[in-house]
Structure formats: structure tokens, C-alpha cells
Motif scaffolding. Structure first.
Motif, PDB file in Angstrom:
ATOM      1  N   ARG A 180       0.832  -1.209   0.000  1.00 54.97           N
ATOM      2  CA  ARG A 180       0.000   0.000   0.000  1.00 54.97           C
ATOM      3  C   ARG A 180       0.869   1.262   0.000  1.00 54.97           C
ATOM      4  N   TYR A 183       2.369   1.733  -3.299  1.00 53.76           N
ATOM      5  CA  TYR A 183       1.383   2.203  -4.277  1.00 53.76           C
ATOM      6  C   TYR A 183       1.139   3.698  -4.150  1.00 53.76           C
ATOM      7  N   PHE A 184       0.938   4.147  -2.928  1.00 56.13           N
ATOM      8  CA  PHE A 184       0.565   5.550  -2.750  1.00 56.13           C
ATOM      9  C   PHE A 184       1.752   6.498  -2.889  1.00 56.13           C
ATOM     10  N   THR A 185       2.931   6.086  -2.443  1.00 54.14           N
ATOM     11  CA  THR A 185       4.101   6.942  -2.668  1.00 54.14           C
ATOM     12  C   THR A 185       4.517   6.907  -4.134  1.00 54.14           C
ATOM     13  N   GLY A 186       4.271   5.776  -4.798  1.00 50.18           N
ATOM     14  CA  GLY A 186       4.690   5.645  -6.188  1.00 50.18           C
ATOM     15  C   GLY A 186       6.092   5.096  -6.372  1.00 50.18           C
TER      16      GLY A 186
ATOM     17  N   LYS B  15       8.522  12.438  -6.542  1.00 54.63           N
ATOM     18  CA  LYS B  15       8.018  11.126  -6.965  1.00 54.63           C
ATOM     19  C   LYS B  15       6.506  11.212  -7.029  1.00 54.63           C
ATOM     20  N   ASP B  16       5.963  10.811  -8.146  1.00 55.99           N
ATOM     21  CA  ASP B  16       4.521  10.900  -8.313  1.00 55.99           C
ATOM     22  C   ASP B  16       3.993   9.570  -8.846  1.00 55.99           C
ATOM     23  N   PRO B  17       2.964   9.015  -8.194  1.00 55.26           N
ATOM     24  CA  PRO B  17       2.499   7.703  -8.640  1.00 55.26           C
ATOM     25  C   PRO B  17       1.844   7.729 -10.026  1.00 55.26           C
ATOM     26  N   VAL B  18       1.368   8.873 -10.471  1.00 52.78           N
ATOM     27  CA  VAL B  18       0.687   8.918 -11.767  1.00 52.78           C
ATOM     28  C   VAL B  18       1.655   9.218 -12.903  1.00 52.78           C
ATOM     29  N   TYR B 183      -6.450   6.391 -10.378  1.00 53.68           N
ATOM     30  CA  TYR B 183      -5.369   5.706  -9.654  1.00 53.68           C
ATOM     31  C   TYR B 183      -5.704   5.558  -8.174  1.00 53.68           C
ATOM     32  N   PHE B 184      -6.157   6.643  -7.568  1.00 54.50           N
ATOM     33  CA  PHE B 184      -6.362   6.597  -6.121  1.00 54.50           C
ATOM     34  C   PHE B 184      -7.646   5.871  -5.735  1.00 54.50           C
TER      35      PHE B 184
END
Lengths: 429, 429, 429, 429
Positions: A180, A183-186, B15-18, B183-184
Motif C-alpha cells: 500500500r 502504491y501511494f508513494t509511487g 516522486k509521483d504515482p501517476v 489511480y487513487f
């Protein structure tokens, strides 16, 4: 029909980005999720101050708790349901303990526990056993059911398999948070083949072991954990925010003790400042309340409190250098003096913070904080401690890695002030 | 060196998850991100009450704003940098407008704007032009620079290409939020091939058009938007939470106007209740403050205020049925009467909520709320409005879809009370 | 315009599941891809027999070669373009070497090279320098250009940075294949943060080093590689298929040498059987040709050839047990005798296969097969060998791990035959 | 124990990139996968010539067939197992039909069937009923079991639910191929929420319907299908390769009929050329054999055969223009003449190819090719045809979209030849 075995008319699902869906069939689970103590977890972030570094990490303990529940559910409903050494009657207590294990977390948990000397696990059990909606639901299952769930949390429950699923070196808690938080931090760490791990877990007498063919999946999981700790959880910038948070709360407490008159009375914190916390006070304190006080405090007359709280809210963090407490002792003492001389209170503005992790440990009987190691079940049914089979795990097994950083407000140091120049030199020496 | 063109010593990344990474090279952008008005966006959720249905949707407008900036950056630095009809001098104003476009959102934006009759876009411009850290940074670029950024937000900026990148039927804002919200929340909609769309965008005189070979990627984007609206943004359960939120704020305002004495004075709301909101009041109000008041209000003496606020916090939502205002008019009037008779105030407990979306619109000159359509550039350079080429887009083009739901507190209705039974019957008729 | 710098009228892209898009702007690259020698790579699988275990692994060396090219392109066009110690004139030779590095692979490369004692790298260079379409394209760049590209492949090229990007312990080849093979097999290993690695690579005099802040990304990459080797590349079942493939080819060769008359003359193999392989013969042999012969051979009169080839085609593989050649020597000798006694030719049916990998190596000057280690560039610009900073890498550094398996046709052994029973006992002892 | 219900000692899994794992518990399924007819599917690509455009699309019908089996397994073992209107005794026949439904595909299926006027479905049934390993396995279940599986494929099976799961407008076949082809090509279309669709499928008397709350997931699936058809399956460049493939085979056949003496006798094709195909001939022909012949043919004396086969192998494709057969009739006639005049045989080098798709169809009783529509089950249990509820589906429902392209060898046309110039003009008119 008995409440303990009552099923919902139709299975309910929660859409979850990590596990796709969270499946709920039991009325008990559905009712627990609807309690206000569980809903409160929506207002506690899973990773405290980490969102100030990894902006995606805004997820709450609510979503993590559902995730742990779902992993436990897959264990007991899919992976174990036909294993002879798994007692199916433990199903509900395991599900409940998985769902509720983080119930007692306070706002910005680590900093908060540190300042007020509290233990979230104790509060988890207090909520389960106290006068709460959660307790009421659990009580409807059976008179001794709340105690059972509490015992699992406390690791004193009789069935050690159950304890192990919730809390061990490879438990549902860790399996959810690694995935998790990744996923959220990426970040690209945090991935491992959970489906495979669930398939190779084997309930034995008093323990859960791993079929040896799954060793590499376990290695991968332990490496994920290692990387997440050093790349995400112990990130020096998020620790800077935590230091400020801690020091803000300490300053507020110190002021309260000194009899300072607050513009805005911190009523929610009184019992914490006084060291006599009641369950209701604890539950009332969530991150929205805490952040509101931080905003109120930015306009307090006390310059330390207003500076620290506005640093936190507006993300004006402290800078840091690496230190070694063993050899840098004199430098630290000197810096304290220089800070005082310069009128920058070192108690709040010169802070050493240490992070330390033991990625995996083998069995060291009798030692303090001993951890149950992970055992592989070899084809001949013999059990073998993981680090004896895995070179990689052996390499990091039992080795505690520690990191010390010294935090200070670089922005307050002025290049035209000789004393400040001296401080900067000393820090970077 | 001029501030406007000053680069950071080394590129910084988030850092960006998208988008994997958000890249920052400009000192101006770096400084804007560090302002307290921009950091405040961390305390405003991107999707308001949606997290009460999709628990992953806890992300903030901060992360969305960085995402929009990053998409704009890829447009101006990669996709457009060598296109003849793109004026490179528009780069910085475009980046700033992308980054700042959501600055004026209040807590739980939609409900909040609705109750107090406010417009977030107006406040975005007020922050840009007012006495703020953001304004100060923009001013360092050039004396007229804040006004330029504000004009882009207001869509009155001279260069229509710039306006179009920030706000049109295919803009960086939508491209980020569709992907980010997907994504979220974890839903499977919201995916489209953004990289391809960026490659087929063509700056022409006063507009941005799409090379016709990219039509299918645009179709996919419009379908994503359509599905996200109906599956996520207009989800009836999250609208239930929004109804409660709205009604709580309305009740607090009504009580204030009536002269009710609050246990805990809602000082942060005074200017909102009075309809005379100053910029500083607006900025001070974020979701942590609002949630704190909701918690305070759960113990107020006014039973409506305490019930509604505790419903919101603990997620005890209202149930709903579909209604058609055109034909169900009499039923609604009757229900109002029955609610009053039963002592359940219909103003707060019987609420019709309507959602309405126009997934894509072609050009309808002169009509109110006209939207600039998407044009395809055919191989022969001719422009062709999208819905003339795409069957799917044509099918939904210009068709407004509306959905009406009636919300009410099913839990307050008691099967042993004949009046309540009558209400239930009437609702479900 | 010079051919070397000629750009396509419009950038071309290939959709790629691993890198999203492969971007081609250079006419030279476009022309190389269109050559028949490069198109031939579509008929050579990237992972040989692995698809018989991981059914998704059906991807070709064509797709891998495009991937390596794309990574090299990102290095030279994005990551390095403004680095002072990178010579931009090396761009094209680096791109070409990246694209063409695998050109000389034969069908089921490893087994094939093993049986006929060939070296694919030598054939890569032969294609580049020989009478081929590839050579013709390269020659149009400059008379010495084919030789330059060939030198990079041979690692004798003057600029060691270029050699290092194509072939070192952290090169574009490995970075592509780890990600690609993970994607197509579907395993959860093989993920690492390539974008970050590209950002921390620093060209220095004669080498490429890694900025120390990127150490964890490198650790993750090395762990990925380690897991991919043992979980995928050395999977004992795919090695079983490789053993059969090898033995089939050996049998065909032995028969040819003995003067056996084939039903279907293996003309494509004559020069290989005779050990006098011409470039044209080599290029003509791809996996479709080889699989066709295997199908023809299933109906040959020679029972060994027909059995082995049909085992391969229909995936009737050999079983295996672990052996230690150091201690199991006598057992192996005994088994050979027993097999002969039982009429099962041990040359083809009792095969020991060893896999061995050195996941990472530090510098061991003068030793055979020495590898250039990975250096970290510390904040003070000092270089530090990776394993000195990383505990995990240190743990596996320089440690060769070897695995020996004995393959045999369990299905041919019959429980009612005392000799066979003796064999089974001996194998499992 | 009966063979039909025999379970493997331990569940076996295949790692699959689309479904994570394929689970096999039944001995029958395990044995079917091991047959040579099923293993042959490894040598037939799932998407024919598409890999010449989307290089990742090298996956085989083997992997697709496992995927369809897995989806069917989840339906019958998870989604339907407790539904009252699903007959559990249909489980095995459904699994087998799902696994085997593509067994009869030939090499480069569409082109191949077209030239030789064959039907793969007929061959699927022939393999199931013929003298094959597959038939032998099915026969062990029950004497009438092969016929049952064959009937499901033929859609004549009594239980229409079973037929519908394998072959309908929303079946396991489509659900696998959309996701799988999207994964391997790397396109962003092809994603939909399969888990949700499985949860909303409801077995009713003689049909499978969709719970109305799942409508949007179905819309998304139908849009995915629509996009995949036009973006991937009907891509004009892969159709160019298919045209060449077809024309190569036609030329070889024409030569054979004319009595041409081949350098390399195409023995594998004799029965196809003669229109009298036996099952064994059919099974022997896979893509490796076909590609080998193409390689042999590149050196044939017939220039048309050698040109076409080398075009295919080396990807020297034909160019295309859009044509409308209704209005461009005269142009086509003229072009044929001009081609003949120029000595370029129009039979092989001037080819019109049409693609046509009906994305979804409602029920049109009595019409040819009628398809069973998708029904939604409304909350009141009423059934409602999908396009009556969904605007998007309605927009494309029953509308056949057709695309015609004219393929020709642009590279053979020479700008200095007046006749060729005339051809080019006519083509582009």
C-alpha cells in the motif's frame, strides 16, 4: 441465526487500489467497520509526515486496516480453509484482530507517542475492551470475544498461528503496508508476489511456516521491506517534519506546565500534558484536531511555538547533517552552547534523530526483543530457518542498521553574523 | 540573472504515482510550491466526500496541482517546443497557471461553495492578486505577471492557446484528474494514452487542435471522462455525504442567524455566515479546521446540528431513491408535510440532489455556457469538429444527462410508527 | 544533408509495452530496423526455451533490441546531453551498437552455440562487417563506421563510456531484458526504477559512474537481476527443455557424421555439422526453420532422434534431481552403466546441466573474466566501489552460485522392471 | 476414483501476466494441456500478422487458451458455484470447451482460412472427435463426453448457459483476448473491470444475464472491444502483411495447379492446394512450417512467389489508400488495366481489403447472423436489452462499420516511368 455466523444478504465489496476489492460477507465485520472508532481511522494518516516528502502518501490507517483484513480473509477463507492443522473456528477472531489491529493509533502516531509516552497497542486494546461501539459489536459475538481479540493484539492468545498471521516477521500487516505504501508513494520498491506467499504458507502446530519452494518470494518480500524502510519510512526529510512536530508538541506542553496563557486554550491536550489520558480524550484526538491547533498556534505570542507550528504547516523544514554520536559528542556539546549564545533555543532547534531497523532476525533465545524467525519447510518436512537457506537474507539477518541525523534551522543562520558563521562551520565539520 | 529565467542548480523531482516524476527546473515554480497558500492545498481533498465511498480517494489538491503542472510542462517543453505556431515566451505563464489553477478551492469545495455562494475560481484569482506569498513570488517575475496568470485562470488572456491548455474540453487539468482519481480510487476507468495525446496536439492560430490520426486516443479520453463522472464523481453515496455536509453548514448558519449560542464559538465561520468573506478568512479555512468544528458540533445542544455533524464524521449517511422532479412533484410536497408532521425537519432531512453532466459539446454559437469544441486536423489540414468524425463522441455529444435523487434518514423511520410507515410507502411509491 | 545526421520528416514511434513508446528520429536507425538481418530477430525468441515454463515468454530478440536502443537513446538524448564529460559525437555509434548488439543470435541461442561451438557475439560482428544490408546502411554513414560499431560490440572501442553503456554490470542491455522478461513472464521480480538510474548516471573520464544518492535504485536493480536469474533464467524445467534441444541437435549431428540417411535431408545444418559455418548459412537458420526440422525428425527412423525431437515439440520433458558433482561422482558413473545396461543411451538421456551466476563482482585485477565494478560518486566526488557502500550487494558480491541438476527420462522407467527400479533408487539416493 | 472428478495431488499453477496465475486442479485439464494438439497452439500466434505492427504481439493461442480456461474456471468455481440456476454438473464440459475452443486454428489463421476456404471451428471439432490425444483424454471422462464438448463449440449444446459462457457477445473468449492483446501490444485500450463483470453475471433459465448495477462495467468492456478492433485488429499495416501472406499462398497454389516445378517441393501444402485436407495434414501445419516455406520460396525462380514471400519475411509491405468500392469502381478497373500494361500482375499486387465490425448487436429475430443480445436484470427482476439502458451502447448498436483499403507496391513504381506516374496519379485521385 447466531450473530457470529450471520452473513450479509449479499456480499459487499470495497474498491481497493491495492487488492482490487475488499470482500465482506460477515455481519460482524460490516458492523465493526461502521463503528465510529473505526471510522476515526480515516482521520489518521498511515504514514504520518511522509506525505511532506512523497506527496502521494496521504492515505489513512482506515484503508490499511481494510487491506490487512482482506489479506487475513484470503488466508483463512482461501489459503488455509482445507489445511488440516488450521482450526476453522479461529476464523472470526483472526478477521477481527486483522481489521482492528491499528485502532489505537493517535494522530501522527510516532511523534505523538514519543512526546506523551504512550503506546498505540495499549490503546487498541483499551478501545476493544472499553465502553465503545467496537466493544459492543464484539460483545454480541460472545461474552469473551472482546478479550480474545485483545489477546491476539497483545500476542498472548493461545493459538500462536493466529498471533503469527497478525504480528510476526511475515504477517498480514506488513504484507499490506509494504504494498500500500509503495502504491501511494509511487516508489518502485514494495512489490512482491503476495499471491504466491499465500499459497506457500503452511499452518503447523503453533506456527505458520513457508513451503521451501516459496523461498524466493519471501526473499523478495524481505528486500522490499528493507528498501521501504530506508527509502521511505526513514527518509531524512520526513523525519525533519517529525522532529518539528515533536518539538511543537513539547513546546506546547512546556508552556502549559509553566502556566503560559494560550490565546486559544488547548483543551484537547490538557490530559495529555498532565499525563492522565482517558480513553475518550484519546479517541477525540485525530489529525484534523491536531492540525487545527497547529494553525491556532501560528498566531500565539510565544515565538518558539508559533515558529515551529508554522514551519510544520507551511513545510519550512529543518536541514540536517549526518552525525555519529559516538565520535561527535564534543561537537554536539559545543553546538548546544553556541546555539544558546546565539539565542536559538537548542532544546527545540538542535535535535538529533536516530532511525534504526533490523530487517530480519533469526532466533536468539533469551535475548530481549527476540523475534520468531521465518521457517522454511523443506521437501523432507524438516524445518529450516530462512537465513540458513538464503544468502541474501543471511547477509542482512540480525544486523541492525542505524542512522543518526542532526537537525537545525539553517534559515535562521545569517552569513553576516560571526557567531552564526561559527555555528555553520561547526555543524559541517 | 533574471528571476523569470533562473534555473535551479540541479533539477528537482517529486516522486509521483501517476506521472512517475514531477520535474522542476525553474526557480519560480520551486518558490511557488513553497508558499503557504500552495502548501495549504495539502489540506483540501481533491475529491471532497468521495473517500467515504472509494476509501483510496484521500489524495489532495496539492498532488493534483503538481500533476497539472507536470502535464503542462511536458506540453511546453517537449511536445510544443519546436512547433512554429507556439510562442515560447508563453512558457512560464502557462506553467504558473497550470500549477496554481486550483489555489482557491475551499474545504469540501462543492458543498462549501454551494452553501456560502462562493466561487473558487474567483478566490484563485484573489490569492494570485492579493497580499499573499504567491503574489509576491509572481511579482518578482514582472510587475504585470500576476495579472497575466490571473487572466489565464479567468480565460480572458490574450493568447487563447494558453487558455486552452489550462481550461478547455481537453486540457491538462482534466488529463491529470481523470488519471489521478482513477489511480487513487482504484477503478479501471480513467486510463487513456496521454503520451499519444500530447504527441498529436498541434498549436494553431488561437487554438490547439488534434492531428486526426489521434482521434481514437481522444475518443478514449472522452469515454474515460464519461465513465468517471457517472461511476465516481456522481456516485450517489458520496453525494449523500455531501448533502449531509451541506445541511450541517446550513444548520450552523441558520442557528447563527437566529442568535443561537454555540458551546464552541464558530469564529472561523462568522464571516461566511455573514456573507462578507475576506481573503485571510478564506485561506484560514481548510478541511482540518472544518472537520474539527464538525467534531465540536457533535456535542452541541441543537439536536439537528449534532445529529448531522455526527452523521458526517461517523459515516451514518442518508438513504436515497430516484425521483423525477417533473412527475414526482406532488409526492415531494406530500413528503414535506409528512416529515413535518413526524417532527423530522424536511429542510435538513429531505433533500433532492441533482447531478448533471455534458460529456462533450460541439459548438453552439451564442448559447449560454458555450464550449469550444475539439477540432481534428485532417491530413489535408482542414479542421473538422470531433463529433463529425467519431460515432461514439457523436452519440453523447451535446446530450446532457441528469440524475435526481431524494435523500432521507431511513434510520429515523420506525416500522412501528404508522406515520413513518406512511412516509416509507410514499417514498418508495 | 549528410546521411549520418539525417532526420525523418516526422518522428516515428513503435508502441512498446515496456517503455510505452520507442522513438526513432534518425534515418540511419529507421533503415537499420528495415534490414532483413534485423527483421530476422523476430524469428528468434528472447528467452529460448523459457516459454515452455512461463508461457508468456514468447517475445523475440527483435523487441528486446528495440528496447535496448530506446534506453540508449534516453541516455544520450536526455540524460547525458548536457553533461560536460560526454562527447555528443558518440551519439550515433552508441545508438547503432545498442540496436544491433544481439544481431548474431542463433535459434535457441544457448543450446545452439553449445552444440556447434559458436559465439553469437562473433556473428553479430560478422553481420555488421559482412556482405549484408546492415553493413550497407552503416557504410553510408562513413567508411569506418561499421568497424566502429563492431568495436563497441567487441568492447575494444576507444571510448570506454560507450562500451560501458552497451556492455557492463549496469548497461542498457540488462536494463531492458530484466524489465522485458519480467513483463512477458509476468513474474513480480524485474522491477526497478530505471528512470531514476538514468538520472544518476554520470559520464566521467573513461567510465560511467553512479551518483551516490542513487545507490538504493542500483541495489534494487542488482537484486532484480539476481532473482530473475534464479527464478526465470535458470528455471530447472526450462533447462530440461534446453537439454533435450541440445541432445536432439547432437544426435542429428552424430547421425550425419555416421552417414545416416535422413528421410528429410537436413541441408540447413550441413555446414554446422561439418563445423564450417558461412555467414549466409547462419543467417538462414532461425527458429521457424529449426522447429520445422524438429517436426520432420519426429518421423525419422532413428528412435533417439524421433523421440527427442518429439519430446521437445510436445513438451514431454526430462525429470531432474539435484546432484553435487564433487561428491556424487560414483553415482553418476554407476548410473551411466545402468542406463547402458537398460538400453537407454546415457549420452542422450542422462545429462548433467549446471547453471552458475555471479550476480555482481567487484574488481579483481588480473583475474580471468574480470568485470568492471560499479562505482558510486560520493558527495565529495570521491569514487567508491558499490559493494563497499551496500550491505546487500556486498553479501552477494563476488560469490558465484552454482546449481547442478541431473536430467533423465522418468517416463521410460518402468516400475515392473527390476533394472529400472534399481536406476530409480540410485537416482534418488 | 472416477477420472472425471480426479483432482491433482496438489493444485498446479501457471504464471500468467494477465490473470497472475492459471489454476489447475483437475486431472482432465492437466492431461488435455499435455496433449500434442494443445501444445501445437504454442506455434500459432494469437494475432497473426499484428506483430509486424505491434512488436509485442508475439503471444500464441496457447497462452490465450489457458486464459479463457482460467476465466471459465473463475465463473464456474467462484462466481456461479452457489447460484441456484447454475447446474454444477456442467462444470467440466464448460472448462474443457473453454480450454479447447481455439484448437483448430491454423497458421496465420484468417489469411490461411481465406485462401483455402477452411473453417477453424470445424477443425476444432474435428480434433475433438478425431483420432487425437485430445479425443483420447476426453473419452476417458465418458463415452459421450467428446461429443458434448464438440457441441458446445458448435453452439448446439443443450444447456445454453454453457454455450453463452464460451461464445456470446460477452464470453470468456472475448474477455481474455481483449485484455491479453492489450497487454502484449501495450496499447491503453482493452482494460475493463473483469472481476466486477464476473460478480454481476447471473445464470438464468437458458441464458446468462447481467445485474443492472454492472451496466457501466459492460459499457466499458464494449468500448474496449470497439477500440481494440479499430486500433489493433484492423490496423491497416497489419492487414497489408496479411494481404501479402494471402497472395503468397495464392501464388503458390496457382503455380502448383499450373504444374510449376518447385525447387523445394511444398509437400505440406499439397492437400491444401488440392482442396482435400486431412486432419493430420492440418495439424502438421503450424507457423514454423509456414515461415520455413516462405524462406524457401524467397529463392524460387518464380519472381512473384519469391518477391511476395520475401516481402513478408523482411517486412517490405504494400502501401495503401482508402477506397470506396461503391464510387471508385471505375478507378479500380482502370488501375487493373494500367497494372497489366506496366507488367505488374494486379491479381497479386493490386488488392482491395475490407474490414468490418459490428461492435454490439441487439436482437433481430430471423435475420441472418443474428446475435443474442446482452440483457440487464433490473432491480425488479425484469430483463432489459443493454442498448435500451446505455446511450453509448445504443450509439454503436447494430451499426456495422466498414473500411476498405487498396493495397499496392509503391516501391515498384518508378517516378521516371510515365506509365507508373499515371498509376500513382490514378491511385491518389
Amino acid at each position: 441465526m447466531q450473530y457470529a455466523t450471520k452473513k450479509l444478504a449479499e456480499e459487499k465489496v470495497f474498491k481497493d487500489p491495492v487488492h482490487k476489492y475488499i470482500h465482506v460477507q460477515d455481519q460482524v465485520i460490516w458492523d465493526l467497520i461502521a463503528t465510529k472508532e473505526f471510522q476515526r481511522l480515516r482521520r489518521i494518516k498511515q504514514l504520518g509526515t511522509t506525505y511532506l516528502v512523497f506527496h502521494g502518501a496521504e492515505h489513512s490507517r482506515f484503508s490499511h486496516s481494510l487491506g490487512v483484513y482482506e489479506i487475513v480473509r484470503r488466508m483463512v477463507d482461501d489459503a488455509f480453509s482445507n489445511r488440516p492443522l488450521w482450526d476453522k473456528r479461529e476464523r472470526l477472531v483472526t478477521l477481527c484482530a486483522g481489521l482492528l489491529h491499528d485502532l489505537g493509533h493517535g494522530p501522527f502516531s510516532h511523534a505523538f507517542e514519543h512526546v506523551f509516552d504512550l503506546d498505540h497497542e495499549e490503546f487498541t486494546r483499551a478501545i476493544i475492551m472499553g465502553d465503545t461501539e467496537v466493544h459492543e459489536v464484539l460483545l454480541r459475538v460472545a461474552p469473551d470475544f472482546p478479550q480474545k481479540v485483545s489477546d491476539v493484539i497483545a500476542k498472548t492468545y493461545g493459538n500462536k498461528q493466529v498471533v503469527s498471521l497478525i504480528s510476526s516477521q511475515i504477517d498480514a500487516d506488513r504484507m499490506d503496508y509494504l504494498q500500500r505504501d509503495a502504491y501511494f508513494t509511487g516508489v518502485s520498491y514494495g512489490h512482491f508476489d503476495m499471491e504466491r506467499i499465500l499459497r506457500v504458507m503452511r499452518p503447523l502446530q503453533d506456527q505458520i511456516v513457508i513451503k521451501s519452494s516459496g523461498m524466493h518470494a519471501i526473499e523478495d518480500y524481505i528486500m522490499s521491506r528493507y528498501q521501504m524502510y530506508w527509502q521511505v519510512y526513514f527518509h531524512p526529510v520526513s523525519r525533519s517534519a517529525e522532529v518539528i512536530l515533536r518539538k511543537t508538541l513539547e513546546r506546547a506542553k512546556d508552556l502549559y506546565v509553566e502556566g503560559y496563557t494560550f490565546e486559544f486554550a488547548p483543551t484537547h491536550f490538557y490530559s495529555f500534558f498532565e499525563g492522565d489520558v482517558q480513553l475518550a480524550d484519546y479517541i477525540a484526538l485525530d489529525e484534523s484536531i491536531m492540525l487545527s491547533y497547529f494553525q491556532f498556534w501560528t498566531t500565539e505570542n510565544d515565538t518558539i511555538l508559533s515558529d515551529l507550528s508554522s514551519r510544520f504547516l507551511n513545510r519550512h523544514l529543518l536541514k540536517f547533517v549526518e552525525v555519529d554520536p559516538a565520535t561527535d559528542w564534543e561537537k554536539l556539546v559545543e553546538l548546544e552552547k553556541l546555539f544558546e549564545e546565539a539565542g536559538i533555543n537548542p532544546k527545540y532547534y538542535l535535535v538529533m534523530d536516530s532511525s534504526s531497523d533490523l530487517p530480519y532476525d533469526f532466533y536468539r533465545p533469551g535475548e530481549e526483543g527476540e523475534r520468531v524467525p521465518i521457517y522454511l519447510q523443506m521437501p523432507n518436512k524438516e524445518l529450516r530457518e530462512l537465513s540458513r537457506s538464503s544468502d541474501i537474507v543471511d547477509a542482512i539477518s540480525g544486523k541492525r542498521r542505524t542512522d543518526h541525523k542532526l537537525y537545525y534551522p539553517k534559515d535562521l543562520l545569517d552569513g553576516s553574523n560571526p557567531l552564526h558563521v561559527k555555528i555553520v562551520k561547526s555543524i559541517n565539520r
